[in-house]
Design a protein around this motif. Structure first.
Motif, mmCIF file in Angstrom:
data_model
loop_
_atom_site.group_PDB
_atom_site.id
_atom_site.type_symbol
_atom_site.label_atom_id
_atom_site.label_comp_id
_atom_site.label_asym_id
_atom_site.label_seq_id
_atom_site.Cartn_x
_atom_site.Cartn_y
_atom_site.Cartn_z
ATOM 1 N N ALA A 12 13.787 2.418 0.645
ATOM 2 C CA ALA A 12 14.404 1.826 -0.546
ATOM 3 C C ALA A 12 13.718 0.513 -0.925
ATOM 4 O O ALA A 12 13.481 0.246 -2.109
ATOM 5 N N LEU A 13 13.371 -0.289 0.066
ATOM 6 C CA LEU A 13 12.665 -1.549 -0.213
ATOM 7 C C LEU A 13 11.260 -1.288 -0.752
ATOM 8 O O LEU A 13 10.785 -2.018 -1.637
ATOM 9 N N MET A 14 10.588 -0.263 -0.238
ATOM 10 C CA MET A 14 9.261 0.072 -0.760
ATOM 11 C C MET A 14 9.362 0.532 -2.213
ATOM 12 O O MET A 14 8.529 0.160 -3.040
ATOM 13 N N LEU A 15 10.377 1.335 -2.528
ATOM 14 C CA LEU A 15 10.568 1.768 -3.915
ATOM 15 C C LEU A 15 10.843 0.586 -4.833
ATOM 16 O O LEU A 15 10.317 0.514 -5.942
ATOM 17 N N ALA A 16 11.662 -0.354 -4.369
ATOM 18 C CA ALA A 16 11.938 -1.548 -5.166
ATOM 19 C C ALA A 16 10.669 -2.364 -5.370
ATOM 20 O O ALA A 16 10.423 -2.894 -6.452
ATOM 21 N N GLY A 17 9.844 -2.451 -4.320
ATOM 22 C CA GLY A 17 8.592 -3.184 -4.428
ATOM 23 C C GLY A 17 7.596 -2.540 -5.365
ATOM 24 O O GLY A 17 6.863 -3.220 -6.071
#
Length: 102
Positions: A12-17
């Protein structure tokens, strides 16, 4: 926190990034209006896009490393799309630095 939950959080953090610079780029293109002060507006928008890119680079790369470490320590745990997201972070966020230095 279970290893599977850690991988889901890292994804999820990679997608947000990855999504943050894309949203900033769309915002920059949408806010462009040709006129007398067009160069000033483009410069401000590029500065904001650069700031968003640096934050996204830090968040996405840190979560990609975290995902890699968690998956490496727990070989039996897999989350759909984890490897693909790490490749997208590598190509999408680190790629411009490599291309720019060639």
């Amino acid at each position: 926190m279970t290893p599977r939950r850690k991988l889901q959080t890292a994804n999820a953090l990679m997608l947000a990034g990855i999504a943050a610079p894309l949203i900033g780029l769309f915002w920059m293109v949408a806010s462009y209006s040709p006129g007398a002060n067009a160069t000033t507006h483009v410069g401000d928008a590029l500065l904001k896009l650069g700031m968003v890119y640096m934050v996204a680079l830090a968040v996405a790369c840190a979560s990609a490393v975290w995902s890699f470490v968690v998956q490496r320590r727990n070989a039996g745990v897999h989350v759909t799309g984890g490897t693909l997201l790490r490749i997208l972070v590598l190509i999408g966020l680190i790629g411009p630095f490599v291309i720019g230095n060639v």
